[in-house]
Design an enzyme around this catalytic site. Structure first.
Site, mmCIF file in Angstrom:
data_model
loop_
_atom_site.group_PDB
_atom_site.id
_atom_site.type_symbol
_atom_site.label_atom_id
_atom_site.label_comp_id
_atom_site.label_asym_id
_atom_site.label_seq_id
_atom_site.Cartn_x
_atom_site.Cartn_y
_atom_site.Cartn_z
ATOM 1 C CB CYS A 9 12.350 9.425 8.700
ATOM 2 S SG CYS A 9 13.399 8.261 7.818
ATOM 3 C CE LYS A 68 -1.779 2.893 2.795
ATOM 4 N NZ LYS A 68 -1.910 4.059 1.883
ATOM 5 C CD GLU A 115 12.705 4.388 8.577
ATOM 6 O OE1 GLU A 115 12.546 5.381 9.336
ATOM 7 O OE2 GLU A 115 12.816 4.473 7.352
#
Length: 512
Positions: A315, A206, A281
């Protein structure tokens, strides 16, 4: 993979790869034809026929209408992956054969590199030159690396009681749900696909709703490489339906997600009733520490790239820059100079160094954080507002630097996920480590010093899954990556990643 071009190049995104475009003033262009779900080796419309718009963040124009997956579509993809795992030959296939297919996938990433780079530029504003110089070779390297591991997954014989033969088998988990974000659509996805497939699992992917186009191209690459039907499936759609179905369905054996910490927590809660394996993560608010004894020119330049690469939509962005007080003004001046020289523009233009924020909601959120920084009393020294690149359209903002930030300020505590750098002074080694570790996140950290003993002491003291010394953003398929604290758990890349896609069976045979 490194996350920037050689800092000696004053235009880090203008590489030899773009020379032909510069000469002809022609931007790359590819037709966008893959817009349907990919389930069981077939391209199909959503069960209810609905579609959603993919918006180009550079022009705010609709570039595609993509099938919007439903719960029924997610369930169909899970059933397809489950059949392929239980009844197909992928998990039982000889590791050498599986590895050969994965090697072909790696080769095809190079073949279709320009198209993949174009799609990332159109769906989330990633610089075409950065995709070509960094992403595409890395995609190929990751698949080639794990293709080699496919034939090296082995159990072991145990020395137990006399008259008993005891050994272990390393077996795949089953159906893997890969849920990925918009900021690195390709890299963050293949970090899950390659080890999962090498281990013999099947996948339902997805992608983020704003970045489905590159994901669907990967499905076509898998098909061309010879990945059997049902082994790899792609269902774009909302997290509330597709993501929730993947997280709760009993035939999904693991969820691997890259996303915000809030998204990770939702998946953990949703998956608890079926005790799924998980790799998380998640977010970061990483500290990049510059000591007074560092090479200040190199440290400032590295800190700039560590923050503003990919528009700060990373990130592992070094969004908290900690500078020793005795050199604070000197380093800050260097970073501000770099920020003010950044060319913000069309991601397909080889002269651009920073493209648009990936989508409207993220753009509005970044602008909100810029205002929050001002309201909290941080000193704005560069940027701080939206940018018009001459078209009156697009989600462009200035690279923004706030000085004299303290750890209580919102922009020092929360992940802003955009080009907003918080600069914080510190007094000594202990003070730097205390400030760096005071945040809830622990994804990565950086240390800049000429003192090797200090570097090792800092690396051991920092609560982060990765520590870069006198560099930033270095990656390799062989080197594990993942977080501490609220930045998640599990590891991607390296032999360590395989462990999160395998389970161990112990066999006891009575020989008496």
């Amino acid at each position: 993979m490194q996350t920037w071009i050689d800092p000696a190049n004053p235009l880090p995104s203008t590489t030899s790869l773009s020379n032909s475009m510069t000469a002809t003033s022609q931007f790359p262009n590819f037709p966008i034809s893959l817009t349907r779900l990919y389930i069981n080796g077939e391209w199909r419309d959503a069960a209810n026929g609905k579609t959603f718009e993919v918006i180009d963040p550079t022009t705010e124009a609709v570039v595609a209408q993509v099938a919007e997956g439903t719960q029924a579509d997610a369930e169909a993809a899970i059933a397809s992956a489950h059949r392929a795992f239980e009844q197909g030959g992928w998990g039982q296939m000889n590791g050498h054969e599986r590895g050969e297919i994965l090697w072909r996938v790696g080769d095809l990433f190079l073949k279709y590199g320009e198209e993949l780079a174009f799609l990332q530029a159109k769906e989330m504003g990633r610089l075409f030159t950065d995709s070509m110089a960094i992403d595409i070779p890395h995609l190929s390297n990751v698949f080639h690396y794990f293709a080699g591991w496919a034939s090296k997954i082995e159990g072991s014989v145990k020395q137990t009681t006399k008259g008993l033969h005891t050994y272990t088998l390393r077996e795949p988990l089953g159906v893997i749900a890969a849920i990925t974000p918009f900021n690195f659509p390709l890299i963050l996805s293949i970090h899950k696909f390659a080890p999962a497939l090498a281990a013999g699992n099947t996948i339902v992917h997805k992608p983020a709703s704003s970045t489905p186009l590159s994901a669907l191209k990967v499905a076509e690459i898998m098909q061309e490489a010879g990945v059997p039907d049902g082994v790899f499936n792609v269902v774009p759609g909302p997290g509330s339906t597709v993501g929730h179905t993947l997280s709760t369905h009993p035939d999904v054996h693991k969820v691997a997600i890259t996303g915000s910490t809030a998204s990770g927590i939702r998946v953990i809660k949703d998956s608890a009733d079926t005790l799924k394996h998980l790799t998380m993560e998640l977010g970061g608010k990483s500290a990049n520490i510059i000591f007074a004894d560092a090479d200040l020119d190199a440290a400032a330049e590295t800190a700039y790239y560590g923050m503003f690469y990919n528009k700060g939509e990373i990130c592992y962005a070094g969004s908290r820059m900690l500078i020793e007080r005795s050199v604070y003004d000197e380093v800050l001046e260097r970073v501000v100079k770099w920020a003010k020289q950044t060319k913000v523009g069309d991601p397909l233009d080889p002269r651009s160094q920073m493209g648009p924020i990936a989508n409207k909601s993220e753009y509005e959120n970044v602008l909100r954080y810029m205002e929050v920084g001002k309201q909290d009393g941080a000193r704005l020294v560069s940027g701080g507002k939206a940018v018009d690149i001459g078209t009156g359209r697009g989600y462009f903002v200035e690279p923004t630097v706030f000085a004299d930030v303290n750890s209580d300020m919102t922009i020092a505590r929360e992940e802003t996920f955009g080009p907003i750098l918080s600069v914080i002074p510190f007094d000594n080694f202990e003070d730097a480590i205390r400030i760096a570790n005071s945040n809830q996140y622990g994804l990565v950290a950086g240390v800049h010093t000429r003192d090797i003993k200090k570097a090792h002491r800092a690396a051991a003291s920092l609560k982060a899954g990765t520590v870069w010394v006198n560099t930033w953003g270095r990656f390799d398929p062989s080197s594990p990556f993942g977080g501490y604290k609220m930045s998640g758990y599990g590891r991607e890349n390296g032999q360590e990643a395989l462990e999160f896609y395998l389970q161990t069976k112990t066999v006891w045979v009575d020989l008496s």
